[in-house]
Design an enzyme around this catalytic site. Structure first.
Site, PDB file in Angstrom:
ATOM      1  CG  HIS A  17      -2.094  -0.862   1.133  1.00  0.00           C
ATOM      2  ND1 HIS A  17      -3.161  -0.759   1.996  1.00  0.00           N
ATOM      3  CD2 HIS A  17      -2.407  -1.862   0.276  1.00  0.00           C
ATOM      4  CE1 HIS A  17      -4.079  -1.659   1.675  1.00  0.00           C
ATOM      5  NE2 HIS A  17      -3.637  -2.341   0.634  1.00  0.00           N
ATOM      6  CD  GLU A  38      -6.376  -2.497  -2.381  1.00  0.00           C
ATOM      7  OE1 GLU A  38      -5.366  -1.793  -2.170  1.00  0.00           O
ATOM      8  OE2 GLU A  38      -6.539  -3.619  -1.896  1.00  0.00           O
TER       9      GLU A  38
END
Length: 320
Positions: free
Chosen positions: A37, A106
């Protein structure tokens, strides 16, 4: 059956993540897995160090435990040529302990470069091209690629391992399973969907099937529930929300109505071994053979002791 430990790069700083990985090896885990991330899920988490730097450090400080990205998006924030190079290097320095988990991304992490974050079908197209590029570069020599979304111009990865990393593709339905059948070695999932593993295996592939098991260990059930509500409630929004929101503040807003009983239903909470084994059983029944213990409890070291002393043998004894 292999059992892994989820390293929460969103919940802990970089040196603590490395320390936990070393402790996980001592506790008897077969592998560690971490998300890749740029942002954490929630504002309260306050961490999100670079996964590839951490993996290199963990490889240097451990000797047996496997290393898995769960998962990297190789088609937006990273160009697939960079992922091909990083994965090949990590496989060499870890002495063949690395598995490349990949997914379509994402918005939370991929919007940061200012690129459009398109529909799911377009994301799958980009992931397909990215994996084609990675596979091409891993053949050796200078390679070029002209896709609809991604290009490669006369590039070569000079340091290739003797044994290439396995690529495990994140799957949730027929489209992603087909992609995994075409370009993956294994799969990665977060739900115990009984159709995913058989669908993937129907292609004749026998690679690893990873799945994350949501747990919250604490010495009392209420502490486990409170911790899951604080740091794990984002997972209850569902994939269609998790893939689309751009920043932690948006997940803060989206999870305001999550209740303690909601996380208690989604996570195995507390110190009861039987409850944690019960949470893992549906994944075993669905055919997954690499289970990731995703603990969101308040004390990682207490969970590692619990795993070594009480949980490990029970997990290894689970059968379909």
């Amino acid at each position: 059956m292999q059992i892994g430990y989820k390293l929460s790069t969103e919940g802990f700083g970089p040196t603590e993540i490395v320390r936990q990985a070393v402790a996980a090896e001592r506790a008897g885990f077969d592998f560690v897995e971490m998300s890749d991330h740029f942002h954490p899920w929630l504002s309260s988490q306050q961490h999100s160090a670079n996964t590839w730097v951490l993996m290199g450090m963990i490889a240097a400080k451990t000797s047996t435990i496997g290393l898995v990205t769960g998962v990297t998006c190789p088609s937006f924030r990273y160009h697939p040529a960079i992922v091909a190079q990083m994965a090949a290097t990590l496989q060499i320095v870890s002495e063949n302990r690395f598995t490349l988990g990949v997914g379509s991304g994402e918005r939370l992490n991929e919007h940061i470069t200012g690129q459009e974050f398109p529909s799911v079908s377009k994301r799958h197209e980009r992931l397909t091209e990215a994996l084609q590029i990675i596979r091409l570069l891993w053949q050796g020599g200078y390679q070029s690629f002209e896709g609809t979304h991604l290009q490669l111009d006369d590039a070569r990865v000079f340091d290739l391992p003797d044994r290439l990393p396995e690529i495990c593709v994140a799957v949730s339905g027929p489209a992603s399973v087909r992609l995994a059948q075409e370009l993956g070695d294994g799969i990665f999932a977060v739900e115990p969907d009984p159709e995913l593993v058989p669908a993937f295996r129907s292609s004749g592939k026998a690679g690893p099937a990873f799945a994350e098991v949501p747990l919250s260990y604490a010495v009392d059930e209420q502490s486990a529930i409170d911790s899951a509500l604080e740091t794990g409630r984002f997972a209850l929004t569902g994939w269609k929300v998790m893939s689309e929101l751009p920043n932690p503040v948006n997940f803060d807003a989206a999870t305001q109505t999550v209740r303690p009983e909601d996380v208690q239903e989604a996570f195995a909470c507390g110190p009861d071994v039987a409850k944690h084994l019960q949470a893992a059983q549906p994944y075993v029944d669905a055919g997954f053979d690499h289970l990731v213990m995703q603990n969101v409890g308040p004390d990682p070291d207490a969970f590692l002791r619990f795993f070594a002393d009480e949980l490990r043998d029970g997990l290894h004894s689970l059968t379909r």
